[in-house]
Design a protein around this motif. Structure first.
Motif, PDB file in Angstrom:
ATOM      1  N   LYS A  39     -27.169  17.775   2.794  1.00 13.40           N
ATOM      2  CA  LYS A  39     -26.292  17.204   3.826  1.00 13.40           C
ATOM      3  C   LYS A  39     -27.005  16.067   4.562  1.00 13.40           C
ATOM      4  N   TYR A  42     -27.105  13.075   2.285  1.00 12.59           N
ATOM      5  CA  TYR A  42     -25.746  12.493   2.263  1.00 12.59           C
ATOM      6  C   TYR A  42     -25.579  11.532   3.447  1.00 12.59           C
ATOM      7  N   PRO A  50     -15.905  12.882   0.973  1.00  9.52           N
ATOM      8  CA  PRO A  50     -15.726  14.306   1.338  1.00  9.52           C
ATOM      9  C   PRO A  50     -15.809  15.271   0.162  1.00  9.52           C
ATOM     10  N   LYS A  51     -15.514  14.797  -1.053  1.00 11.07           N
ATOM     11  CA  LYS A  51     -15.564  15.690  -2.213  1.00 11.07           C
ATOM     12  C   LYS A  51     -16.993  16.233  -2.438  1.00 11.07           C
ATOM     13  N   PHE A  53     -18.869  17.739  -0.470  1.00 14.33           N
ATOM     14  CA  PHE A  53     -19.057  19.060   0.140  1.00 14.33           C
ATOM     15  C   PHE A  53     -18.403  20.179  -0.661  1.00 14.33           C
ATOM     16  N   LYS A  54     -17.565  19.822  -1.622  1.00 14.83           N
ATOM     17  CA  LYS A  54     -16.924  20.826  -2.471  1.00 14.83           C
ATOM     18  C   LYS A  54     -17.736  21.100  -3.735  1.00 14.83           C
ATOM     19  N   TYR A 109     -11.329  38.639  -6.797  1.00 13.46           N
ATOM     20  CA  TYR A 109     -10.792  37.377  -6.273  1.00 13.46           C
ATOM     21  C   TYR A 109     -11.664  36.203  -6.709  1.00 13.46           C
ATOM     22  N   PRO A 110     -11.623  35.824  -7.972  1.00 12.84           N
ATOM     23  CA  PRO A 110     -12.428  34.670  -8.394  1.00 12.84           C
ATOM     24  C   PRO A 110     -11.975  33.398  -7.683  1.00 12.84           C
ATOM     25  N   SER A 111     -12.958  32.600  -7.283  1.00 13.52           N
ATOM     26  CA  SER A 111     -12.634  31.358  -6.585  1.00 13.52           C
ATOM     27  C   SER A 111     -12.457  30.230  -7.595  1.00 13.52           C
ATOM     28  N   PRO A 112     -11.271  29.594  -7.617  1.00 13.20           N
ATOM     29  CA  PRO A 112     -11.079  28.450  -8.536  1.00 13.20           C
ATOM     30  C   PRO A 112     -12.089  27.338  -8.267  1.00 13.20           C
ATOM     31  N   ALA A 113     -12.427  27.136  -6.988  1.00 10.12           N
ATOM     32  CA  ALA A 113     -13.347  26.047  -6.630  1.00 10.12           C
ATOM     33  C   ALA A 113     -14.760  26.307  -7.160  1.00 10.12           C
ATOM     34  N   ILE A 114     -15.140  27.576  -7.294  1.00 14.97           N
ATOM     35  CA  ILE A 114     -16.451  27.899  -7.896  1.00 14.97           C
ATOM     36  C   ILE A 114     -16.339  27.844  -9.421  1.00 14.97           C
ATOM     37  N   VAL A 116     -14.623  26.065 -11.426  1.00 18.49           N
ATOM     38  CA  VAL A 116     -14.636  24.731 -12.062  1.00 18.49           C
ATOM     39  C   VAL A 116     -16.047  24.165 -12.242  1.00 18.49           C
TER      40      VAL A 116
ATOM     41  N   LEU B  16     -12.253  25.661   2.133  1.00 14.62           N
ATOM     42  CA  LEU B  16     -12.091  24.459   1.310  1.00 14.62           C
ATOM     43  C   LEU B  16     -13.213  23.450   1.561  1.00 14.62           C
ATOM     44  N   ASN B  17     -14.235  23.874   2.311  1.00 12.81           N
ATOM     45  CA  ASN B  17     -15.399  23.009   2.574  1.00 12.81           C
ATOM     46  C   ASN B  17     -15.021  21.633   3.112  1.00 12.81           C
ATOM     47  N   GLU B  19     -15.936  19.625   5.418  1.00 10.80           N
ATOM     48  CA  GLU B  19     -17.090  19.456   6.301  1.00 10.80           C
ATOM     49  C   GLU B  19     -16.834  18.486   7.458  1.00 10.80           C
ATOM     50  N   ASP B  20     -16.095  17.419   7.199  1.00  8.59           N
ATOM     51  CA  ASP B  20     -15.928  16.370   8.214  1.00  8.59           C
ATOM     52  C   ASP B  20     -14.704  16.578   9.100  1.00  8.59           C
ATOM     53  N   ILE B  42      -7.116  22.045  -6.943  1.00  6.60           N
ATOM     54  CA  ILE B  42      -8.046  23.192  -6.862  1.00  6.60           C
ATOM     55  C   ILE B  42      -7.931  23.843  -5.481  1.00  6.60           C
ATOM     56  N   LEU B  45      -5.038  26.156  -5.434  1.00  8.00           N
ATOM     57  CA  LEU B  45      -5.359  27.444  -6.065  1.00  8.00           C
ATOM     58  C   LEU B  45      -6.184  28.320  -5.118  1.00  8.00           C
ATOM     59  N   GLU B  46      -7.104  27.699  -4.376  1.00  7.35           N
ATOM     60  CA  GLU B  46      -7.905  28.455  -3.393  1.00  7.35           C
ATOM     61  C   GLU B  46      -6.997  29.064  -2.324  1.00  7.35           C
ATOM     62  N   VAL B  49      -5.318  32.119  -3.672  1.00  9.81           N
ATOM     63  CA  VAL B  49      -6.252  33.261  -3.674  1.00  9.81           C
ATOM     64  C   VAL B  49      -6.407  33.805  -2.247  1.00  9.81           C
TER      65      VAL B  49
END
Lengths: 206, 85
Positions: A39, A42, A50-51, A53-54, A109-114, A116, B16-17, B19-20, B42, B45-46, B49
Motif C-alpha cells: 500500500k 502504491y 483502485p483495482k 486493492f482487489k 462460501y468460496p469467494s469469487p474474488a479469491i 479468480v 470488495l476491498n 480501499e479509497d 466479480i 458474485l461477491e 455470496v
C-alpha cells in the motif's frame, strides 16, 4: 538471426525494499507485512488504480515491479512488450485461502474474488490490463530463478519478431515471504543481456 | 433499516476491498454498478455470496442481482423482506 539484446531497466522487491537499477526507490525500510508495504509503495508510485486493492499478493508484487520498470521508460500500448514470468510457489498462497473457504461443508462460501486469482498467470493479466498490452505471455513454474531459461526464452521471442521487448522476471510469493526481480529486455539498453549478467543482477542485495 | 444500510456500506467496503472509499461517500440511493461505485461482475458474485452467508438469502437466478444490487437502499429493503438469519 542472432540479435544483440540489452537490459534497459531492472527492479528488485525484497524485504520491504525496492531497488530500481540497483538503487533504493524507497529509502526507509520498515518492518511490516506485505499488505501494508505494498500500500505504501502504491502511494509512493502515485498510482490511482483502485483495482490494485482487489488483487492477491502475487499479482500486487508483479504489478508494482512492472510499474517500476515500465513507467520508467514511458512505454505505451503500441510497444509490443511480451511478458515472461517465473516463480516457485505458483499461486499457492491464494490457492490455500480458497481451499480454506471450501474446507467446511457446513460453511461452504468460496469467494469469487479469491478464486479468480488461483492461477499465477493472472498476475500477467493484471499487468497487461494496466498497460493495455495484447502481447505474447507465459508464466513458468521453476525450482529457482533460472537465468538461462529466461534469457533463452526472451531471445527467442525477440529473434522471431514475436515482440519488440520482453518484460521478464522472477515473482515469487508464498506465506508472507516474497522475492521479485523484474527487468526489460530489447535491442536498446546499456546492460548486455547475458546469462551471467542476469545471474549477477538477480543476486544484487540492498 | 438505517442500521442495516450502514452495515451494508461497511460490508461492501470491506469485502470488495474498496480501499479509497469511505462510508460517507456511499449514498443510500447511489448506483453501485456502472457510474456509481464502479463495481464489476466479480463484485456482483461477491455480493451474492454475502447475501447467502450473512443473511441466508440464496439467489438462484444471478439476473435477480441486477435489480437487488441497484443501490444500498434497495439491497436493505430486499434483505429486510427476505432474510432468514
Amino acid at each position: 538471426m542472432k540479435l544483440e539484446t540489452y537490459i534497459s531497466t531492472y527492479c528488485h522487491i525484497r524485504n520491504n525494499k525496492i531497488l530500481i537499477n540497483g538503487k533504493p526507490f524507497i529509502k526507509d525500510a520498515f518492518d511490516t507485512d506485505f499488505s501494508i508495504f505494498s500500500k505504501k509503495v502504491y502511494k509512493d508510485l502515485n498510482l490511482s488504480y483502485p483495482k490494485f486493492f482487489k488483487m492477491d499478493n502475487l499479482s500486487k508484487l508483479a504489478f508494482l515491479a512492472a510499474e517500476c520498470v515500465l513507467n520508467r521508460e514511458k512505454t505505451n500500448e503500441d510497444d509490443n512488450i511480451a511478458i515472461v514470468l517465473t516463480n516457485r510457489a505458483s499461486s499457492l498462497d491464494t490457492d490455500r485461502k480458497h481451499q480454506s473457504s471450501i474446507q467446511d461443508k457446513e460453511s461452504y462460501y468460496p469467494s469469487p474474488a479469491i478464486f479468480v486469482y488461483t492461477l499465477p498467470n493472472i498476475a500477467i493479466g493484471e499487468i497487461s490490463i494496466k498497460h493495455q498490452l495484447k502481447s505474447e505471455n507465459a508464466f513458468f513454474i521453476l525450482d529457482a530463478f533460472n537465468a538461462e531459461f529466461l534469457h533463452n526464452y526472451a531471445c527467442s521471442l525477440l529473434e522471431n519478431n514475436k515482440a519488440e521487448s520482453v518484460l521478464c522476471g522472477w515473482v515469487d510469493y508464498d506465506n508472507e515471504k516474497y522475492d521479485c526481480f523484474m527487468y526489460k529486455v530489447s535491442q536498446i539498453g546499456d546492460i548486455k543481456h547475458t546469462i551471467n549478467k542476469l545471474q549477477n543482477l538477480y543476486k544484487i542485495k540492498d | 433499516m438505517e442500521a442495516l444500510k450502514l452495515e451494508l456500506k461497511e460490508k461492501i467496503i470491506e469485502q470488495l476491498n474498496l480501499e479509497d472509499i469511505s462510508i460517507e461517500e456511499i449514498g443510500d440511493n447511489d448506483p453501485l454498478f456502472g457510474d456509481g461505485l464502479g463495481l464489476d461482475s466479480i463484485d456482483a458474485l461477491e455480493l451474492i455470496v454475502m447475501l447467502d452467508k450473512d443473511y441466508g438469502i440464496k439467489l438462484t437466478d444471478p439476473k435477480e442481482g441486477k435489480k437487488i444490487f441497484e443501490s444500498v437502499a434497495i439491497m436493505a429493503a430486499y434483505i429486510t423482506e427476505n432474510r432468514t438469519k
